[in-house]
Design an enzyme around this catalytic site. Structure first.
Site, short mmCIF file in Angstrom:
data_model
loop_
_atom_site.label_atom_id
_atom_site.label_comp_id
_atom_site.label_asym_id
_atom_site.label_seq_id
_atom_site.Cartn_x
_atom_site.Cartn_y
_atom_site.Cartn_z
N TYR A 188 4.82 0.52 -5.30
CA TYR A 188 4.21 0.30 -6.61
C TYR A 188 2.90 -0.44 -6.44
O TYR A 188 2.69 -1.16 -5.49
CB TYR A 188 5.16 -0.40 -7.57
CG TYR A 188 5.11 -1.91 -7.70
CD1 TYR A 188 4.77 -2.75 -6.65
CD2 TYR A 188 5.44 -2.53 -8.91
CE1 TYR A 188 4.74 -4.14 -6.80
CE2 TYR A 188 5.44 -3.91 -9.06
CZ TYR A 188 5.07 -4.69 -8.00
OH TYR A 188 5.04 -6.06 -8.14
N PHE A 272 -2.83 -8.28 -8.57
CA PHE A 272 -3.14 -7.11 -7.75
C PHE A 272 -2.24 -7.18 -6.53
O PHE A 272 -2.40 -8.08 -5.69
CB PHE A 272 -4.61 -7.08 -7.30
CG PHE A 272 -4.92 -5.97 -6.34
CD1 PHE A 272 -5.56 -4.82 -6.77
CD2 PHE A 272 -4.56 -6.05 -5.00
CE1 PHE A 272 -5.85 -3.78 -5.87
CE2 PHE A 272 -4.83 -5.02 -4.10
CZ PHE A 272 -5.47 -3.88 -4.55
N GLU A 273 -1.31 -6.27 -6.44
CA GLU A 273 -0.52 -6.14 -5.22
C GLU A 273 -0.03 -4.71 -5.12
O GLU A 273 0.29 -4.07 -6.12
CB GLU A 273 0.66 -7.13 -5.19
CG GLU A 273 1.67 -6.96 -6.30
CD GLU A 273 2.85 -7.94 -6.18
OE1 GLU A 273 2.73 -8.95 -5.44
OE2 GLU A 273 3.89 -7.69 -6.82
N ILE A 274 -0.04 -4.20 -3.91
CA ILE A 274 0.50 -2.88 -3.61
C ILE A 274 1.62 -3.11 -2.62
O ILE A 274 1.40 -3.66 -1.54
CB ILE A 274 -0.57 -1.93 -3.04
CG1 ILE A 274 -1.77 -1.85 -3.99
CG2 ILE A 274 0.01 -0.54 -2.81
CD1 ILE A 274 -2.93 -1.02 -3.47
#
Length: 386
Positions: A188, A272-274
Site C-alpha cells: 500500500y 508518506f509511506e509505501i
C-alpha cells in the site's frame, strides 16, 4: 442576407475542410514525438466515458492486471474532499494515470455520495470506500477514563485534547492494514489530503520495492515531539527484553539512538509511506502493536503511528529492506522534501533551496547507519533512488 450567404459558402466547402483537417492530423500523428504527446494529452484530459488509445506507450490498462497487488490508501473524512481531490489530481498526473492502481478510502462514518462522486470524477482507476468497525475505532476498555480525561485536559501539545486524533493514531498503527478492503493487497501507498507531489514518476515504486526486496519506503524523517511519547521508548525496551527473538539480525537499531544510547526521536513521517504489508502483518509487528496498545500510551500520552511504524521498521526489518525515496518531491503542510537538482533540471517542480530534511539529523543518520550495515566499505553516501 449576408449570414445566409456565409452559411452557403461554409456548406459548399465543408468536405474540403474536413479532408484537410484529417490529412494534417494523420501526417502529424505519424511523427513519434507528436503521437506520444497526443496520447498523453488524451489520457490527462479524458472524461470517465473515454478510453485510452495508446496502451503500448503509456502502459495504461483500465481493465488489466497490475504487476503488483497494491493500492493508494487513506483514512479520510467527508470534510476532506477538497484536499483529497487536490492530492488525487496530482497523483494521477504524476503517476497513476499511467498505472491505474486502485484507491481505497476508509472513514469512521459512511461516505457521502458527494464525496464518492468527487473522488471518482478524477480517476479511471477503481475506487473503494469502507467504514471502520467499532473495535478499530474506540477507546479500549482497559483505559482508565478518569486518568485519560485528566491527560486530555492538561496536555500541552497539538491535538492533546482530541479523542479523534488518538483514535486515528491507534488505527493507523494497528488496524488499517487489517481492514477487509486491504486483505488482498501486497503493498500500500499511504496518501493524505492537502499534500503536494512535485515530480513525475517514470518508474513504478511498487514494482521497484518488490523487485528489490524492500519492505518500507519513506521520504521525510524528522525528530518527534517528545512530549507526546515520554514512555514509548521505555515501553519498547521492555518489549525487546521480553522478545529478543523478534529483532532483525541487521536492523537499523543504531539509527534510533543518540550518543548516550537513548531514543533520539527520529521517525519517518508516515503520511508518506509505501509498505510491503507482509511487514505489518508479521508476528513481530503485530505482537509489538498489541504490547503498545495494552500499555495505553495511545491515550495516556499521544503516541503517533509515525514513531510506532518507524521504531518497528528499525527493529524488525534489516537495513537493506528500508528505502529512502529521495527522488520523490513531496510536501506535507510545513515540511518540503525536494530532489537537490530540481531547480535546474528534471521533471520536478519544487525549490530544493527550501528543502532542509535531506540534511537533517534523522536523514543523514539513516544514510550513515544503513550504509555502515549494507555497504561498510563505501567512501561516501550513495544516492538511493532508482
Amino acid at each position: 442576407m449576408a449570414l445566409t450567404s456565409y452559411r452557403c459558402l461554409v456548406w459548399r466547402h465543408l468536405p474540403i475542410m474536413i479532408v484537410g483537417i484529417l490529412a494534417g492530423y494523420i501526417v502529424g500523428c505519424n511523427k513519434p514525438a507528436v503521437r506520444q504527446t497526443l496520447t498523453f494529452k488524451h489520457i490527462f484530459s479524458r472524461t470517465p466515458q473515454q478510453t485510452v488509445i495508446d496502451v503500448d506507450i503509456n502502459k495504461y490498462e483500465p481493465n488489466g492486471v497490475n504487476p503488483v497487488k497494491a493500492a493508494l490508501v487513506a483514512l479520510v473524512r467527508n470534510s476532506d474532499l477538497f484536499g483529497l481531490r487536490s492530492t488525487i489530481r496530482q497523483i494521477e498526473d504524476r503517476f497513476n494515470a499511467r498505472h491505474n492502481y486502485p484507491y481505497i478510502f476508509v472513514n469512521d462514518v459512511e461516505f457521502t455520495e458527494e464525496f464518492k462522486r468527487g473522488v471518482r470524477d478524477l480517476t479511471q482507476a477503481h475506487v473503494h470506500f469502507g467504514i471502520l468497525d467499532e473495535e478499530s475505532w474506540k477507546v479500549p476498555e482497559w483505559i482508565n477514563r478518569e486518568q485519560y480525561e485528566h491527560v486530555k485536559s492538561t496536555a500541552q501539545y497539538p491535538h492533546g485534547e482530541k479523542d479523534s486524533y488518538r483514535k486515528m493514531c491507534r488505527f493507523q498503527s494497528g488496524y488499517l492494514h487489517r481492514h477487509p478492503l486491504l486483505a488482498d493487497l501486497d503493498f500500500y501507498w499511504r496518501i493524505e489530503p492537502d499534500v503536494e507531489y512535485y515530480c513525475d514518476m517514470n518508474y513504478d515504486p511498487f514494482v521497484f520495492m518488490q523487485q528489490n526486496g524492500l519492505k518500507y519506503g519513506w521520504n521525510i524523517a524528522m525528530p518527534e515531539f517528545m512530549a507526546t511519547i515520554p514512555t514509548l521508548w521505555n515501553t519498547t525496551m521492555q518489549f525487546v527484553t521480553e522478545h529478543p527473538e523478534l529483532l532483525a539480525p541487521d536492523s537499523l537499531w543504531p539509527w534510533l539512538l543518540d550518543e548516550h544510547g537513548n531514543y533520539n526521536g527520529c521517525h519517518f513521517w508516515s503520511n508518506f509511506e509505501i509498505v510491503d504489508l507482509s511487514f505489518y502483518r508479521s508476528t513481530a509487528y503485530q505482537t509489538f502493536f498489541d504490547y503498545l496498545d495494552r500499555a495505553g500510551g495511545f491515550f495516556y500520552e499521544r503516541w503517533g503511528d509515525a514513531p510506532v511504524h518507524s521504531i518497528a521498521a528499525a527493529l524488525f526489518l534489516n537495513a537493506s529492506q528500508v528505502h529512502y525515496f529521495d527522488d520523490i518531491g513531496y510536501f506535507h503542510p510545513s515540511v518540503l522534501t525536494c530532489p537537490r537538482d530540481a531547480r535546474t533540471k528534471g521533471t520536478c517542480v519544487c525549490d530544493s533551496n527550501k528543502s532542509f530534511v535531506q540534511d537533517g539529523m534523522c536523514t543523514v543518520r539513516f544514510l550513515e547507519v544503513k550504509q555502515s550495515i549494507v555497504n561498510p566499505n563505501a567512501t561516501k553516501l550513495a544516492r538511493l533512488g532508482p
